[in-house]
Design an enzyme around this catalytic site. Structure first.
Site, PDB file in Angstrom:
ATOM      1  N   ASP A  30       0.843  -1.193   0.000  1.00 20.48           N
ATOM      2  CA  ASP A  30       0.000   0.000   0.000  1.00 20.48           C
ATOM      3  C   ASP A  30       0.886   1.253   0.000  1.00 20.48           C
ATOM      4  OD1 ASP A  30      -3.230   0.509   0.988  1.00 20.48           O
ATOM      5  OD2 ASP A  30      -1.830   2.201   1.094  1.00 20.48           O
ATOM      6  N   HIS A  98     -10.257  -5.377  -3.228  1.00 13.49           N
ATOM      7  CA  HIS A  98      -8.935  -5.517  -2.635  1.00 13.49           C
ATOM      8  C   HIS A  98      -9.069  -5.887  -1.171  1.00 13.49           C
ATOM      9  CE1 HIS A  98     -10.162  -1.276  -2.421  1.00 13.49           C
ATOM     10  NE2 HIS A  98      -9.489  -1.185  -1.285  1.00 13.49           N
TER      11      HIS A  98
HETATM   12  P1  AMP Z   1      -9.716   1.506   0.348  1.00 14.71           P
HETATM   13  O1  AMP Z   1      -9.697   2.918   0.880  1.00 14.71           O
HETATM   14  O2  AMP Z   1     -10.155   0.458   1.319  1.00 14.71           O
HETATM   15  O3  AMP Z   1     -10.475   1.442  -0.962  1.00 14.71           O
HETATM   16  O4  AMP Z   1      -8.202   1.132   0.039  1.00 14.71           O
HETATM   17  C1  AMP Z   1      -7.509   1.680  -1.041  1.00 14.71           C
HETATM   18  C2  AMP Z   1      -6.073   1.646  -0.679  1.00 14.71           C
HETATM   19  O5  AMP Z   1      -5.309   1.844  -1.864  1.00 14.71           O
HETATM   20  C3  AMP Z   1      -5.624   2.720   0.299  1.00 14.71           C
HETATM   21  O6  AMP Z   1      -5.079   2.101   1.463  1.00 14.71           O
HETATM   22  C4  AMP Z   1      -4.579   3.521  -0.471  1.00 14.71           C
HETATM   23  O7  AMP Z   1      -3.509   3.950   0.328  1.00 14.71           O
HETATM   24  C5  AMP Z   1      -4.140   2.522  -1.523  1.00 14.71           C
HETATM   25  N1  AMP Z   1      -3.592   3.094  -2.746  1.00 14.71           N
HETATM   26  C6  AMP Z   1      -4.119   4.096  -3.489  1.00 14.71           C
HETATM   27  N2  AMP Z   1      -3.353   4.321  -4.570  1.00 14.71           N
HETATM   28  C7  AMP Z   1      -2.323   3.431  -4.519  1.00 14.71           C
HETATM   29  C8  AMP Z   1      -1.176   3.172  -5.339  1.00 14.71           C
HETATM   30  N3  AMP Z   1      -0.945   3.864  -6.463  1.00 14.71           N
HETATM   31  N4  AMP Z   1      -0.317   2.194  -4.958  1.00 14.71           N
HETATM   32  C9  AMP Z   1      -0.539   1.497  -3.819  1.00 14.71           C
HETATM   33  N5  AMP Z   1      -1.606   1.684  -3.011  1.00 14.71           N
HETATM   34  C10 AMP Z   1      -2.485   2.648  -3.345  1.00 14.71           C
END
Ligand code: AMP
Ligand code: ZN
Length: 112
Positions: A30, A98
């Site tokens: 993440d 996810h």
């Molecule tokens: P959610 O808020 O449960 O939908 O989780 C989405 C997650 O994706 C969050 O924890 C973000 O920090 C993560 N995230 C967003 N963009 C990226 C990225 N480019 N690479 C890795 N993680 C990401």
């Protein structure tokens, strides 16, 4: 889906810090870790959330859990939390299925 962030990460269009990959599942760190180890495990095919898992696509969801079990063992993680947010009120910000894998610190219950 060409405009989906996690579809683009899974197909390599957007760089990520890969932990694991096979034909159907991708795992990566993440970008904004909420624990010392914070991994996301996703299907390569677009599924919007747990709410979109059906008997037809459930095989990949089951495989995701086998991957979580393997990756955590490979990383030596003995205690961890698996979380999936579904919908806006639960905190889902990326509409591609996810599972967060969080480890390395004390966790509280119930989650906030
Ligand atoms: P959610 O808020 O449960 O939908 O989780 C989405 C997650 O994706 C969050 O924890 C973000 O920090 C993560 N995230 C967003 N963009 C990226 C990225 N480019 N690479 C890795 N993680 C990401
Ligand atoms: Zn997607």
């Amino acid at each position: 889906m060409s405009d989906c962030l996690f579809c683009r990460i899974a197909n390599g269009e957007i760089p990520s810090n890969k932990v694991y990959e096979d034909d159907t599942v991708y795992a990566f760190y993440d970008i904004d870790p909420q624990a010392p180890t914070h991994i996301l495990v996703i299907p390569k095919a677009h599924i919007a959330s747990v709410a979109e898992i059906t008997p037809e696509n459930a095989t990949v969801a089951a495989h995701i859990f086998a991957v979580i079990s393997k990756v955590t063992k490979d990383l030596g993680l003995e205690s961890y939390r698996v979380v999936s947010n579904i919908g806006q009120q639960a905190g889902q910000s990326v509409p591609h299925l996810h599972f967060h894998v969080l480890s390395g610190r004390d966790m509280t219950w119930p989650p906030g």
